[in-house]
Design a protein around this motif. Structure first.
Motif, mmCIF file in Angstrom:
data_model
loop_
_atom_site.group_PDB
_atom_site.id
_atom_site.type_symbol
_atom_site.label_atom_id
_atom_site.label_comp_id
_atom_site.label_asym_id
_atom_site.label_seq_id
_atom_site.Cartn_x
_atom_site.Cartn_y
_atom_site.Cartn_z
ATOM 1 N N PHE A 493 6.627 0.174 9.576
ATOM 2 C CA PHE A 493 5.930 -0.643 8.578
ATOM 3 C C PHE A 493 6.720 -0.702 7.271
ATOM 4 O O PHE A 493 6.903 -1.771 6.674
ATOM 5 N N LEU A 494 7.205 0.440 6.825
ATOM 6 C CA LEU A 494 7.943 0.482 5.555
ATOM 7 C C LEU A 494 9.286 -0.227 5.673
ATOM 8 O O LEU A 494 9.754 -0.849 4.711
ATOM 9 N N ALA A 495 9.920 -0.148 6.854
ATOM 10 C CA ALA A 495 11.178 -0.869 7.039
ATOM 11 C C ALA A 495 10.940 -2.374 7.020
ATOM 12 O O ALA A 495 11.747 -3.133 6.463
ATOM 13 N N LEU A 496 9.840 -2.818 7.611
ATOM 14 C CA LEU A 496 9.528 -4.246 7.586
ATOM 15 C C LEU A 496 9.123 -4.704 6.188
ATOM 16 O O LEU A 496 9.338 -5.867 5.829
ATOM 17 N N ALA A 497 8.535 -3.811 5.396
ATOM 18 C CA ALA A 497 8.141 -4.173 4.032
ATOM 19 C C ALA A 497 9.344 -4.472 3.143
ATOM 20 O O ALA A 497 9.192 -5.110 2.091
ATOM 21 N N MET A 498 10.526 -4.042 3.538
ATOM 22 C CA MET A 498 11.727 -4.321 2.742
ATOM 23 C C MET A 498 12.048 -5.807 2.711
ATOM 24 O O MET A 498 12.782 -6.271 1.824
ATOM 25 N N THR A 499 11.519 -6.585 3.654
ATOM 26 C CA THR A 499 11.830 -8.017 3.732
ATOM 27 C C THR A 499 10.802 -8.890 3.034
ATOM 28 O O THR A 499 10.864 -10.114 3.149
ATOM 29 N N LEU A 500 9.843 -8.313 2.330
ATOM 30 C CA LEU A 500 8.802 -9.117 1.691
ATOM 31 C C LEU A 500 9.406 -10.085 0.669
ATOM 32 O O LEU A 500 10.367 -9.738 -0.031
ATOM 33 N N PRO A 501 8.863 -11.277 0.542
ATOM 34 C CA PRO A 501 9.345 -12.205 -0.496
ATOM 35 C C PRO A 501 9.105 -11.644 -1.890
ATOM 36 O O PRO A 501 8.278 -10.746 -2.097
ATOM 37 N N ASP A 502 9.822 -12.194 -2.865
ATOM 38 C CA ASP A 502 9.740 -11.679 -4.224
ATOM 39 C C ASP A 502 8.347 -11.815 -4.811
ATOM 40 O O ASP A 502 7.891 -10.950 -5.576
ATOM 41 N N GLU A 503 7.640 -12.880 -4.461
ATOM 42 C CA GLU A 503 6.313 -13.077 -5.041
ATOM 43 C C GLU A 503 5.283 -12.092 -4.512
ATOM 44 O O GLU A 503 4.190 -11.977 -5.067
ATOM 45 N N CYS A 504 5.613 -11.369 -3.418
ATOM 46 C CA CYS A 504 4.687 -10.388 -2.852
ATOM 47 C C CYS A 504 4.893 -8.990 -3.418
ATOM 48 O O CYS A 504 4.050 -8.105 -3.180
ATOM 49 N N LEU A 505 5.987 -8.763 -4.124
ATOM 50 C CA LEU A 505 6.276 -7.417 -4.613
ATOM 51 C C LEU A 505 5.305 -7.048 -5.728
ATOM 52 O O LEU A 505 4.912 -7.894 -6.538
ATOM 53 N N PRO A 506 4.900 -5.780 -5.801
ATOM 54 C CA PRO A 506 4.036 -5.350 -6.905
ATOM 55 C C PRO A 506 4.704 -5.581 -8.254
ATOM 56 O O PRO A 506 5.927 -5.522 -8.389
ATOM 57 N N THR A 507 3.912 -5.841 -9.236
ATOM 58 C CA THR A 507 4.419 -6.127 -10.572
ATOM 59 C C THR A 507 5.197 -4.932 -11.109
ATOM 60 O O THR A 507 4.761 -3.785 -11.004
ATOM 61 N N GLY A 508 6.331 -5.226 -11.712
ATOM 62 C CA GLY A 508 7.193 -4.174 -12.239
ATOM 63 C C GLY A 508 8.306 -3.766 -11.308
ATOM 64 O O GLY A 508 9.168 -2.963 -11.683
ATOM 65 N N TYR A 509 8.322 -4.307 -10.104
ATOM 66 C CA TYR A 509 9.346 -3.958 -9.120
ATOM 67 C C TYR A 509 10.425 -5.033 -9.079
ATOM 68 O O TYR A 509 10.124 -6.227 -9.086
ATOM 69 N N SER A 510 11.652 -4.609 -9.037
ATOM 70 C CA SER A 510 12.761 -5.502 -8.727
ATOM 71 C C SER A 510 13.076 -5.388 -7.241
ATOM 72 O O SER A 510 12.657 -4.448 -6.557
ATOM 73 N N ARG A 511 13.824 -6.357 -6.714
ATOM 74 C CA ARG A 511 14.171 -6.347 -5.298
ATOM 75 C C ARG A 511 14.942 -5.084 -4.924
ATOM 76 O O ARG A 511 14.666 -4.448 -3.895
ATOM 77 N N ALA A 512 15.908 -4.677 -5.758
ATOM 78 C CA ALA A 512 16.723 -3.500 -5.432
ATOM 79 C C ALA A 512 15.880 -2.233 -5.424
ATOM 80 O O ALA A 512 15.979 -1.396 -4.509
ATOM 81 N N HIS A 513 15.014 -2.063 -6.426
ATOM 82 C CA HIS A 513 14.183 -0.850 -6.483
ATOM 83 C C HIS A 513 13.181 -0.826 -5.335
ATOM 84 O O HIS A 513 12.895 0.237 -4.777
ATOM 85 N N TRP A 514 12.627 -1.980 -4.977
ATOM 86 C CA TRP A 514 11.674 -2.040 -3.873
ATOM 87 C C TRP A 514 12.328 -1.630 -2.560
ATOM 88 O O TRP A 514 11.769 -0.847 -1.782
ATOM 89 N N GLN A 515 13.518 -2.124 -2.307
ATOM 90 C CA GLN A 515 14.195 -1.768 -1.066
ATOM 91 C C GLN A 515 14.586 -0.297 -1.049
ATOM 92 O O GLN A 515 14.500 0.365 -0.010
#
Length: 593
Positions: A493-515
């Protein structure tokens, strides 16, 4: 007068000894009958073991050594080949294919002889081997199978072979098939685990298991050596001809197809078709339905990686994802205590449906697993299924606004992500005193490097690389009732969450930090899956699971695979959304607050 008194005393002594002997015989009979009753109760509904009888030196006039050697070789062979096959997570155990051998040694001393006289022998099937004179260079062994304690011969045959290893293999197959086809044993074996009368089914199955293990060991010894499971797959296919209703063969065949064609969608459909047909044949079997649902879900993974799929393929993949969710929800309903208890009672009432083997199968879902596990099989599957349903919710987010779908606002997408993380955290982590919605992201991803409550702090994100004392493990406490399969699904689940679109990321997260956080948390869940005492997870399955492909494309994931000595096969690199600029550090809106 003195003679009469002496006679009376002598008769009294004889009477006392006679009464003492009668009392001893009565006590011996009570103890023996009580032990026999205890053995009968313990063996009720269970598969009786194979008891290997040693040769007595007086029976063969000094030729007992070859037969004793064959008996020892047979015991080692039966014990060694109990858990060879590589099955997918959630498949039925391969250990149900054989009977655990037990050694029967001659009595050593009067104490052991007295114990054997006083206590009844446990029920089982004794195997007696006697090597005959070789004929034209071919070794011949007389095999007799006796039903103990009555010592009634139920099967006998002379097995001939030039090679000792093949000779022992034939003897083992003959003993297992003959024992499992006895009328009293057929009532103790579930219908989907029967091998039939033809020994070639079990022979080809064992051959496939042997080929599979050989290729796996060859790759472990030499990482550059390729693994060709084609011979093992052909052996499984041959075994299916002689036992088409045996689910153990089908699960081994489907697991090999998943390993071989995990990154080839067209060939992967063979595994889905196998699970689908097995589900239609045995709709009550829960493990088969689970593997079919996971196969459907995995086949729909291109929805997360490719955004330019043709409409026809998009419709097909969406149908597979929808089927996966329907099957997972159906399994959750079938795992309710009321449903399992009804199945158990249906096989307990005497009549046409009474089958002690299937009663034992349904009872295994209700009772706790044997130690060292601290949970029930039902609890393990429920946790894994709930996490798989949460992964399905992430898949639906990738379809937002595509191919005529209505576009959903970013805050609603973030709410879906938060709820999915809450469900996963509820399954793998201990509950907090005041559970709140939207805290699963914090508890799973950055609980150890934040100082601002429930918000992700980009300034303290870099502290995850600081060295700490080994006793200060990061993150909340692991849930003790979570099984290894639950942690493994959480890693997927967490590995698949790395592919979420930018608009789905929690506020305050950048793509690099989320991955980075998802990658680190997924590896931690893999560690916890391997730390579970009853884990059967293998490196081959981790390496070939397409859900984990994103982990191996990162530096920390590659380092983890190297540390675990897992050889990651070459696969098409998944497409990740382009990195976005860091969002402004504003207070996030947490659902439920």
């Amino acid at each position: 007068m003195g003679v009469d008194d002496a006679m009376v005393r002598a008769l009294g002594t004889v009477a006392n000894w006679f009464l003492l002997a009668v009392a001893a015989l009565i006590a011996l009979g009570v103890v023996r009958n009580a032990s026999a009753l205890l053995h009968r109760v313990r063996a009720r509904g269970r598969i009786l073991p194979l008891i290997l009888l040693p040769e007595h030196p007086a029976e063969e006039d000094g030729t007992a050594a070859p037969s004793a050697h064959l008996t020892a070789h047979l015991a080692a062979h039966l014990t060694e080949h109990q858990r060879d096959s590589i099955l997918a997570p959630g498949s039925p155990s391969a250990a149900t294919a054989v009977s655990r051998p037990q050694a029967s040694t001659p009595a050593q001393g009067w104490v052991e002889s007295l114990i054997r006289v006083a206590l009844a022998s446990p029920p089982g099937y004794a195997v007696h081997l006697h090597e005959l004179e070789p004929h034209e260079g071919v070794r011949r062994v007389s095999v007799r199978i006796l039903r103990v304690p009555k010592n009634r011969i139920v099967a006998a045959r002379v097995v001939a072979e030039t090679n000792e290893e093949r000779l022992i293999e034939k003897v083992a197959v003959y003993c297992i098939v003959q024992v499992r086809n006895q009328p009293e044993m057929l009532r103790r074996i579930p219908r989907w685990e029967r091998w039939g009368e033809d020994e070639r089914a079990f022979t080809h199955y064992r051959k496939g298991v042997h080929e599979q293990r050989q290729h796996t060991q060859a790759r472990a010894d030499d990482a550059s050596a390729g693994v060709d499971y084609g011979t093992a797959l052909r052996s499984y296919s041959q075994a299916v001809k002689f036992a088409p209703g045996n689910l153990l063969i089908r699960h081994g065949e489907a697991a090999l197809i998943e390993l071989m064609h995990a990154h080839q969608p067209d060939d992967y459909q063979r595994a889905i078709a196998t699970y689908q047909r097995c589900t239609e044949l045995w709709p009550e079997h829960i493990e088969t339905a689970y593997r079919m649902a996971i196969a459907y879900s995995r086949a729909a993974r291109p929805l997360l990686r490719d955004r330019d799929l043709p409409p026809e393929q998009m419709t097909q993949l969406e149908g597979m994802a929808r089927l996966a969710r329907e099957h997972l929800a159906d399994i959750c309903a079938r795992l309710r205590l009321r449903s399992l208890l009804r199945r158990w009672l249906r096989n307990s009432i005497p009549g046409g449906r009474s089958n002690s083997g299937e009663r034992r199968y349904w009872g295994s879902w209700l009772m706790p697993l044997p130690l060292p596990a601290r949970r029930s099989q039902r609890r393990t599957f429920l946790g894994a299924i709930r996490i798989a349903l949460a992964a399905h919710d992430l898949t639906q987010l990738h379809l937002n606004g595509r191919h005529g779908r209505t576009s959903v606002a970013a805050d609603r997408q973030q709410r879906v992500v938060a709820l999915a993380f809450d469900r996963v955290a509820r399954e793998v982590l201990v509950r907090t005193r005041l559970p709140a919605r939207g805290t699963g992201v914090r508890r799973l991803l950055f609980d150890d490097h934040t100082t601002t409550g429930s918000a992700h702090d980009a300034h303290t994100h870099s502290t995850i690389t600081h060295p700490r004392a080994t006793s200060q493990h990061w993150g909340p406490v692991r849930k003790g009732s979570a099984g290894w399969m639950t942690h493994y699904n959480a890693a997927c689940f967490l590995a698949l969450a790395m592919t979420l679109p930018d608009e789905c990321l929690p506020t305050g997260y950048s793509r690099a930090h989320w991955q980075q956080d998802c990658n680190r948390s997924a590896l931690n869940q893999l560690d916890r899956s391997l730390r579970t005492p009853d884990s059967t997870l293998t490196g081959d399955w981790i390496a070939h699971d397409p859900d984990l492909d994103l982990l191996w494309s990162t530096e920390t994931g590659a380092a983890w695979a190297e540390f675990m000595n897992i050889d990651i096969p070459t696969a098409p690199s998944p497409r990740l959304p382009p990195p976005s600029a860091p969002r402004p550090a504003v207070r996030p809106r947490v659902p439920g607050h």
